[in-house]
Design a protein around this motif. Structure first.
Motif, PDB file in Angstrom:
ATOM      1  N   VAL A  35       0.839  -1.207   0.000  1.00  0.00           N
ATOM      2  CA  VAL A  35       0.000   0.000   0.000  1.00  0.00           C
ATOM      3  C   VAL A  35       0.867   1.248   0.000  1.00  0.00           C
ATOM      4  O   VAL A  35       0.630   2.191  -0.771  1.00  0.00           O
ATOM      5  CB  VAL A  35      -0.953  -0.010   1.204  1.00  0.00           C
ATOM      6  CG1 VAL A  35      -1.592   1.361   1.394  1.00  0.00           C
ATOM      7  CG2 VAL A  35      -2.032  -1.075   1.029  1.00  0.00           C
ATOM      8  N   LEU A  36       1.891   1.290   0.850  1.00  0.00           N
ATOM      9  CA  LEU A  36       2.755   2.473   0.901  1.00  0.00           C
ATOM     10  C   LEU A  36       3.506   2.672  -0.401  1.00  0.00           C
ATOM     11  O   LEU A  36       3.759   3.812  -0.818  1.00  0.00           O
ATOM     12  CB  LEU A  36       3.715   2.377   2.084  1.00  0.00           C
ATOM     13  CG  LEU A  36       3.283   3.029   3.403  1.00  0.00           C
ATOM     14  CD1 LEU A  36       3.181   4.533   3.270  1.00  0.00           C
ATOM     15  CD2 LEU A  36       1.985   2.447   3.920  1.00  0.00           C
ATOM     16  N   ARG A  37       3.856   1.600  -1.088  1.00  0.00           N
ATOM     17  CA  ARG A  37       4.480   1.748  -2.412  1.00  0.00           C
ATOM     18  C   ARG A  37       3.496   2.372  -3.402  1.00  0.00           C
ATOM     19  O   ARG A  37       3.873   3.230  -4.210  1.00  0.00           O
ATOM     20  CB  ARG A  37       4.975   0.390  -2.918  1.00  0.00           C
ATOM     21  CG  ARG A  37       6.288  -0.050  -2.281  1.00  0.00           C
ATOM     22  CD  ARG A  37       6.713  -1.435  -2.720  1.00  0.00           C
ATOM     23  NE  ARG A  37       7.043  -1.546  -4.134  1.00  0.00           N
ATOM     24  CZ  ARG A  37       8.213  -1.211  -4.668  1.00  0.00           C
ATOM     25  NH1 ARG A  37       9.186  -0.722  -3.909  1.00  0.00           N
ATOM     26  NH2 ARG A  37       8.430  -1.381  -5.964  1.00  0.00           N
ATOM     27  N   ASP A  52      -5.557   8.655   3.156  1.00  0.00           N
ATOM     28  CA  ASP A  52      -6.858   9.116   3.636  1.00  0.00           C
ATOM     29  C   ASP A  52      -7.979   8.822   2.645  1.00  0.00           C
ATOM     30  O   ASP A  52      -9.101   9.317   2.805  1.00  0.00           O
ATOM     31  CB  ASP A  52      -6.817  10.605   3.994  1.00  0.00           C
ATOM     32  CG  ASP A  52      -6.432  11.494   2.820  1.00  0.00           C
ATOM     33  OD1 ASP A  52      -6.135  10.959   1.724  1.00  0.00           O
ATOM     34  OD2 ASP A  52      -6.429  12.731   2.988  1.00  0.00           O
ATOM     35  N   ASP A  53      -7.724   8.005   1.626  1.00  0.00           N
ATOM     36  CA  ASP A  53      -8.800   7.571   0.732  1.00  0.00           C
ATOM     37  C   ASP A  53      -9.761   6.664   1.494  1.00  0.00           C
ATOM     38  O   ASP A  53      -9.329   5.784   2.264  1.00  0.00           O
ATOM     39  CB  ASP A  53      -8.241   6.785  -0.459  1.00  0.00           C
ATOM     40  CG  ASP A  53      -7.625   7.679  -1.523  1.00  0.00           C
ATOM     41  OD1 ASP A  53      -7.952   8.879  -1.562  1.00  0.00           O
ATOM     42  OD2 ASP A  53      -6.794   7.162  -2.307  1.00  0.00           O
ATOM     43  N   ARG A 109      -5.647   4.351   5.934  1.00  0.00           N
ATOM     44  CA  ARG A 109      -4.774   4.413   7.105  1.00  0.00           C
ATOM     45  C   ARG A 109      -5.449   3.798   8.333  1.00  0.00           C
ATOM     46  O   ARG A 109      -4.802   3.098   9.122  1.00  0.00           O
ATOM     47  CB  ARG A 109      -4.378   5.850   7.397  1.00  0.00           C
ATOM     48  CG  ARG A 109      -3.437   5.969   8.601  1.00  0.00           C
ATOM     49  CD  ARG A 109      -2.940   7.384   8.804  1.00  0.00           C
ATOM     50  NE  ARG A 109      -1.900   7.408   9.831  1.00  0.00           N
ATOM     51  CZ  ARG A 109      -0.786   8.109   9.753  1.00  0.00           C
ATOM     52  NH1 ARG A 109      -0.542   8.846   8.687  1.00  0.00           N
ATOM     53  NH2 ARG A 109       0.091   8.077  10.733  1.00  0.00           N
ATOM     54  N   GLU A 110      -6.735   4.055   8.510  1.00  0.00           N
ATOM     55  CA  GLU A 110      -7.440   3.485   9.666  1.00  0.00           C
ATOM     56  C   GLU A 110      -7.474   1.964   9.594  1.00  0.00           C
ATOM     57  O   GLU A 110      -7.351   1.291  10.618  1.00  0.00           O
ATOM     58  CB  GLU A 110      -8.848   4.070   9.745  1.00  0.00           C
ATOM     59  CG  GLU A 110      -8.855   5.540  10.163  1.00  0.00           C
ATOM     60  CD  GLU A 110     -10.169   6.254   9.856  1.00  0.00           C
ATOM     61  OE1 GLU A 110     -10.322   7.398  10.305  1.00  0.00           O
ATOM     62  OE2 GLU A 110     -11.035   5.670   9.155  1.00  0.00           O
ATOM     63  N   LEU A 111      -7.607   1.419   8.386  1.00  0.00           N
ATOM     64  CA  LEU A 111      -7.562  -0.024   8.232  1.00  0.00           C
ATOM     65  C   LEU A 111      -6.162  -0.563   8.531  1.00  0.00           C
ATOM     66  O   LEU A 111      -5.999  -1.576   9.218  1.00  0.00           O
ATOM     67  CB  LEU A 111      -7.987  -0.422   6.820  1.00  0.00           C
ATOM     68  CG  LEU A 111      -9.480  -0.249   6.501  1.00  0.00           C
ATOM     69  CD1 LEU A 111      -9.720  -0.347   5.002  1.00  0.00           C
ATOM     70  CD2 LEU A 111     -10.315  -1.283   7.244  1.00  0.00           C
ATOM     71  N   TYR A 133       1.051  -0.633  18.360  1.00  0.00           N
ATOM     72  CA  TYR A 133       0.925  -0.886  16.928  1.00  0.00           C
ATOM     73  C   TYR A 133       1.163   0.396  16.152  1.00  0.00           C
ATOM     74  O   TYR A 133       0.830   1.492  16.619  1.00  0.00           O
ATOM     75  CB  TYR A 133      -0.467  -1.443  16.601  1.00  0.00           C
ATOM     76  CG  TYR A 133      -0.490  -2.343  15.387  1.00  0.00           C
ATOM     77  CD1 TYR A 133      -0.214  -3.701  15.512  1.00  0.00           C
ATOM     78  CD2 TYR A 133      -0.771  -1.843  14.121  1.00  0.00           C
ATOM     79  CE1 TYR A 133      -0.227  -4.541  14.395  1.00  0.00           C
ATOM     80  CE2 TYR A 133      -0.792  -2.671  13.007  1.00  0.00           C
ATOM     81  CZ  TYR A 133      -0.519  -4.022  13.148  1.00  0.00           C
ATOM     82  OH  TYR A 133      -0.519  -4.837  12.044  1.00  0.00           O
ATOM     83  N   GLY A 134       1.759   0.224  14.974  1.00  0.00           N
ATOM     84  CA  GLY A 134       1.980   1.342  14.066  1.00  0.00           C
ATOM     85  C   GLY A 134       1.015   1.271  12.901  1.00  0.00           C
ATOM     86  O   GLY A 134      -0.196   1.148  13.088  1.00  0.00           O
ATOM     87  N   VAL A 135       1.542   1.309  11.682  1.00  0.00           N
ATOM     88  CA  VAL A 135       0.722   1.216  10.475  1.00  0.00           C
ATOM     89  C   VAL A 135       1.166  -0.036   9.719  1.00  0.00           C
ATOM     90  O   VAL A 135       2.078   0.004   8.899  1.00  0.00           O
ATOM     91  CB  VAL A 135       0.868   2.488   9.605  1.00  0.00           C
ATOM     92  CG1 VAL A 135       0.114   2.337   8.289  1.00  0.00           C
ATOM     93  CG2 VAL A 135       0.350   3.698  10.370  1.00  0.00           C
ATOM     94  N   GLY A 136       0.568  -1.164  10.077  1.00  0.00           N
ATOM     95  CA  GLY A 136       0.944  -2.425   9.455  1.00  0.00           C
ATOM     96  C   GLY A 136       2.074  -3.138  10.155  1.00  0.00           C
ATOM     97  O   GLY A 136       2.524  -4.191   9.685  1.00  0.00           O
TER      98      GLY A 136
END
Length: 469
Positions: free
Chosen positions: A77-79, A89-90, A112-114, A289-292
């Motif tokens: 996702v980040l890529r 933020d989509d 991001r929330e997911l 936890y962070g983002v993933g």
């Protein structure tokens, strides 16, 4: 000696420690790899790949690594974000239009929330018995139907709520953006750039013979295990489908070092590794936890990575992105102690790198440190004398947490050690007499006044210790 050199010199004992843990806990098999900087300093396999056949486990056996998949999904996702194809933020409804069409509040949840488990989405659905092979894992329509039926458990950002269903939605978003299947995109975007050939996004039946068998746990003192069939995780692959080896996972973990931009810029890695949630349940912190990625502190190290729990496999990979260390432990049982082993290895590595207290150097003419080392047992358990970081330390290798049982040892002469002086409930500051045979091998040591002998010799003598001589 360099950090990597010190860790490399300790790998013989690190493997021995894992062997002791696996035997003591009756784990069928453990695969472990350690990477320091860019060097794979240890790759080892202990035990069996299949307890019913006795086939030995190898470093090449494939393990289901379950929620490690979330770090791969987040990386992909980040890529895509870096390439301008998505934004954090989509809303997820932009990529999974059935959620908008069905009027689900989950449609407004952001990417991001997911990724950070702040979406409030149900964890596995109302019927999660696919986790014990009661039914197949859900496909796309099954995931979407579950979200429409009972997806919203909390409001957005109300509570941290770990969600496999939420990551399944991210997998659907990746497919929407790329026009490829999740597995195809992850192969091209993440695995091929790193040259990972023993890692994949979903169970591959063509490689069935390469997988280590998964095993049931030992329930309430049972002494036999059953093997568990490998199955396809379908639309849940983005949450739990991946398979790999410990070696490959350390290579992947190294791509998350700060300064390594083969997959992501440091800007994106900081987003993944930054603290998003302190998870507190019933007044007690239970994780971060962070983002993933999960966040964990071990000693002075700030680690990131992920665990994985799949039917029959429990796994954990820990990454120090600043000091460039990766430890990966894969176990093939439902009760496999992957977390204890991975955290324990980090602690033993840090004992090798940093003395717990200073002791005088060996006197001139003292025998080599290696001549004191070995595994010894008494009626009170097992003791290791190990050479770590150019020092002798005593370690109790069956403790869940090795650190409280580590003692620094001073060499007094060829037949005497001394435990470092510390406030203690044990024999700190006391002498440890060492008896050797004619060839100079240690045949006993007396720690705290109690004689310990090499394990096989202790077993021979043990029955005589069960009654007063």
């Amino acid at each position: 000696m360099t950090t990597t050199g010190t860790i490399r010199s300790a790998t013989g004992y690190l493997r021995s420690w894992v062997e002791a843990q696996a035997a003591h806990r009756r784990v069928p098999g453990v695969q472990v790899a350690i990477r320091s900087g860019d060097e794979l300093v240890l790759s080892a396999a202990v035990g069996v790949a299949d307890a019913t056949t006795g086939a030995p486990l190898s470093t090449g056996h494939l393990f289901r690594i379950a929620s490690h998949s979330k770090t791969f999904t987040a990386t992909a996702v980040l890529r895509l974000v870096e390439a301008g194809h998505m934004r954090l933020d989509d809303p997820i409804g932009q990529f999974v239009p059935e959620l908008e069409d069905g009027g689900s509040p989950i449609a407004r949840v952001t990417v991001r929330e997911l990724l950070g488990h702040q979406s409030g989405v149900i964890r596995d659905g109302q019927d999660g018995d696919f986790w014990q092979l009661g039914r197949p894992f859900p496909d796309r329509s099954g995931v979407v139907a579950e979200v429409l039926r009972a997806g919203a458990v909390h409001r957005r950002n109300e509570h941290f709520k770990y969600s496999n269903v939420g990551y399944a939605l991210l997998g659907l978003a990746i497919e929407s953006v790329t026009g490829s299947t999740y597995a195809e995109h992850l192969q091209a975007s993440v695995l091929e750039p790193l040259g990972l050939t023993r890692t994949g996004a979903e169970y591959d039946p063509a490689r069935a013979e390469e997988y280590a068998a998964g095993h049931t746990g030992l329930l309430l003192g049972e002494d036999t295990r059953q093997t568990i069939e490998h199955v396809d995780t379908r639309a849940m692959a983005a949450a739990t489908g991946f398979w790999s080896t410990a070696e490959d996972l350390t290579a992947y973990g190294a791509a998350h070092y700060l300064g390594d931009e083969r997959l992501l810029s440091d800007d994106s890695k900081r987003i993944m590794q930054r603290l998003e949630s302190i998870v507190t349940a019933y007044g007690t912190e239970v994780g971060r936890y962070g983002v993933g990625m999960a966040l964990q502190t071990v000693g002075e190290r700030q680690l990131v990575g992920h665990s994985g729990g799949y039917p029959g496999h429990i796994t954990l990979t820990l990454i120090d992105p600043v000091d460039r260390l990766v430890v990966s432990v894969l176990t093939n049982a439902m009760d496999g102690p992957a977390e204890d082993l991975a955290v324990g290895l980090v602690k033993v590595i840090d004992v090798a790198l940093t003395p717990r207290t200073e002791v005088p150097p060996p006197p001139a003419g003292a025998p080599p440190l290696a001549s004191f080392t070995g595994r010894f047992a008494s009626l009170w358990g097992v003791l290791d004398v190990a050479e770590l970081g150019g020092r002798l330390v005593l370690i109790r290798p069956t403790l869940t947490d090795p650190l409280p049982g580590v003692e620094e040892l001073e060499v007094v002469d060829a037949s005497t050690l001394r435990v470092a002086a510390q406030p203690s409930f044990g024999p700190a500051g006391e002498l440890v007499p060492v008896q050797r045979d004619a060839d100079g091998r240690v045949v006993s040591l007396r720690f705290g006044g109690v004689t310990s002998r090499p394990v096989d010799e202790f077993r021979r003598l043990r029955s005589g210790m069960t009654h007063l001589a």
